[in-house]
Design an enzyme around this catalytic site. Structure first.
Site, PDB file in Angstrom:
ATOM      1  NE  ARG A  81      -3.920  -2.004   2.036  1.00 37.89           N
ATOM      2  CZ  ARG A  81      -4.019  -3.200   2.750  1.00 37.89           C
ATOM      3  NH1 ARG A  81      -2.940  -3.780   3.359  1.00 37.89           N
ATOM      4  NH2 ARG A  81      -4.679  -3.987   2.287  1.00 37.89           N
ATOM      5  CG  ASP A 112     -11.525   1.336  -2.464  1.00 37.72           C
ATOM      6  OD1 ASP A 112     -10.642   0.796  -2.161  1.00 37.72           O
ATOM      7  OD2 ASP A 112     -12.534   1.767  -1.796  1.00 37.72           O
ATOM      8  N   GLY A 113      -8.488   1.722  -3.570  1.00 36.04           N
ATOM      9  CA  GLY A 113      -7.530   2.579  -3.305  1.00 36.04           C
ATOM     10  C   GLY A 113      -6.545   2.552  -4.663  1.00 36.04           C
ATOM     11  CB  SER A 114      -5.108  -0.483  -6.626  1.00 37.93           C
ATOM     12  OG  SER A 114      -4.597  -1.007  -5.406  1.00 37.93           O
ATOM     13  CG  ASP A 136     -11.885  -6.759   1.670  1.00 36.42           C
ATOM     14  OD1 ASP A 136     -11.733  -7.882   2.276  1.00 36.42           O
ATOM     15  OD2 ASP A 136     -10.983  -5.721   1.399  1.00 36.42           O
ATOM     16  CG  ASP A 138     -14.111  -3.496  -0.842  1.00 39.23           C
ATOM     17  OD1 ASP A 138     -13.722  -3.920  -2.183  1.00 39.23           O
ATOM     18  OD2 ASP A 138     -13.446  -2.967  -0.409  1.00 39.23           O
TER      19      ASP A 138
HETATM   20  O1  F6P Z   1      -8.464  -5.612   1.548  1.00 37.84           O
HETATM   21  C1  F6P Z   1      -8.105  -6.988   1.906  1.00 37.84           C
HETATM   22  C2  F6P Z   1      -8.014  -7.184   3.344  1.00 37.84           C
HETATM   23  O2  F6P Z   1      -7.450  -8.531   3.667  1.00 37.84           O
HETATM   24  C3  F6P Z   1      -9.058  -6.702   4.051  1.00 37.84           C
HETATM   25  O3  F6P Z   1     -10.022  -8.010   4.392  1.00 37.84           O
HETATM   26  C4  F6P Z   1      -8.481  -6.494   5.525  1.00 37.84           C
HETATM   27  O4  F6P Z   1      -9.213  -5.701   6.142  1.00 37.84           O
HETATM   28  C5  F6P Z   1      -7.081  -5.819   5.113  1.00 37.84           C
HETATM   29  O5  F6P Z   1      -6.938  -6.345   3.780  1.00 37.84           O
HETATM   30  C6  F6P Z   1      -6.075  -6.360   6.105  1.00 37.84           C
HETATM   31  O6  F6P Z   1      -4.966  -5.737   5.663  1.00 37.84           O
HETATM   32  P1  F6P Z   1      -3.409  -5.808   6.188  1.00 37.84           P
HETATM   33  O7  F6P Z   1      -2.927  -6.579   4.975  1.00 37.84           O
HETATM   34  O8  F6P Z   1      -3.002  -4.508   6.048  1.00 37.84           O
HETATM   35  O9  F6P Z   1      -3.685  -6.337   7.379  1.00 37.84           O
END
Ligand code: F6P
Length: 357
Positions: A81, A112-114, A136, A138
């Site tokens: 990210r 969505d961020g990407s 997700d 989403d």
């Molecule tokens: O977006 C995918 C996801 O696995 C979500 O379901 C979860 O909230 C998040 O990423 C967890 O992110 P991280 O890898 O930063 O713990």
């Protein structure tokens, strides 16, 4: 604009099963069209290093070599990210560096961020195609995202196992699944396993009602009832002094301890006098081998991405996001895919049904 000859590809955000299959598909379809495919490492972070150490951040993807990663877990390209990419000057430099590398277009696999990052790159003259890579589910514009089907299958398998041991021990279960702010994984898992209760971030919920329902189920002989709860639902709980229940039960609890799956199971145990236990399924949902659905969707999405880039890209200011509509793979401009004025459909009736049967 020159015809595209060299495409870049990256995976961004949380990894999701099927990302590698999409890379294979783009590599094979690109070869057929005579394009060269460059893999960019660690999401948009890889774009930030193109001017200094390009060899660490970019790799030629030979279709024969990447064929082996079709069903590999995780993402071969790595992911991240990338917060600096929110800054316009960072994006402008990235677009410049892409041009310097001779990369005329980009395929971005992520959520969505990407997609927001990709849309901004389109505005800077780099045509981008998005493939929805997130477990997700989403994204409003698509019926499925890459990895969602796999994540659901992982959860279903886990809940079935948990229900078996729950039955053996007459113990109710609280099972937490992922999904960020979308309850789709929880809902689908609950339906597929016959779970008696589900909590999702789309709906407000009442802990006392959940406890009453559990007591009712137990009184009917269902001593292994399962509550599937999506992560990030805690703020949707109606006010209730659950800490008091824990403290009165003789357990230590501090004012700043948050509610989580384990504490919820403890509260339910104290309120319903059962041995409720909690399981958080966690990252096994992301690191699984993709299901046939996710692999095939990835392949079709990759093919469509290359087809779009082999056409006229001069009107790509809005880019394109690939998704599924009425069961078929299709594309729509990023702006439409990201339009959050139209909320994602949530089946409240089904939610009530699961919680009342
Ligand atoms: O977006 C995918 C996801 O696995 C979500 O379901 C979860 O909230 C998040 O990423 C967890 O992110 P991280 O890898 O930063 O713990």
């Amino acid at each position: 604009m020159d015809k595209v000859k060299r495409i870049g590809m990256l995976t961004s955000g949380g990894d999701s099963p099927g990302m590698n299959a999409a890379v294979v598909s783009v590599a094979r379809c690109a070869m057929r069209k005579g394009f060269q495919l460059m893999g960019i490492k660690r999401g948009y972070n890889g774009l930030l290093g193109l001017s200094e150490n390009p060899e660490d951040d970019i790799e030629y993807l030979d279709p024969e070599t990447v064929l082996d990663i079709m069903d590999m877990r995780g993402t071969y390209l790595r992911t991240a990210r990338c917060l600096p990419f929110l800054q316009p000057e960072v994006r402008a430099k990235a677009a410049e560096d892409l041009r310097r590398q001779g990369i005329q277009a980009l395929v971005v696999i992520g959520g969505d961020g990407s997609y927001h990052g990709a849309l901004e790159l389109c505005k800077l003259g780099i045509p981008c195609i998005g493939i929805p890579g997130t477990i997700d589910n989403d994204l409003r514009y698509t019926e499925a995202t890459l990895g969602y089907d796999t994540a659901v299958n992982v959860c279903v398998e886990a809940v079935r196992s948990i229900r078996a041991t729950s039955r053996s021990h007459d113990r109710p279960a609280v099972v937490q699944v992922m999904g960020r702010n979308c309850g789709d994984i929880a809902m689908r898992t609950a339906i597929a396993t016959g779970a008696e209760m589900v909590i999702v971030p789309e709906m407000e919920w009442d802990l006392e009602e959940v406890a009453d329902r559990l007591k009712f189920l137990i009184s009917k002989g269902n001593t292994r009832a399962t509550l599937v709860i999506s992560e990030h639902c805690w703020h949707k709980m109606k006010p209730f002094d659950w800490r008091k229940v824990i403290a009165e039960g003789g357990f230590i609890i501090h004012d700043d301890d948050p509610l989580n799956a384990e504490r919820l199971a403890l509260v339910l145990k104290l309120l319903s006098h059962t041995e409720a236990r909690a399981t958080v399924i966690g990252y096994t949902q992301r690191g699984a081998i993709p299901t046939a659905y996710d692999s095939a969707f990835a392949f079709e999405a990759g093919r469509m991405a290359v087809d779009l880039l082999s056409g006229d890209t001069s009107s790509f200011e809005d880019g394109f996001a690939i998704g599924v509509r009425d069961g078929r793979v299709y594309s729509t401009p990023f702006a439409e895919a990201l339009d959050d004025t139209k909320p994602k459909f949530f089946d409240k009736d089904l939610y009530r049904l699961i919680n009342s049967l």
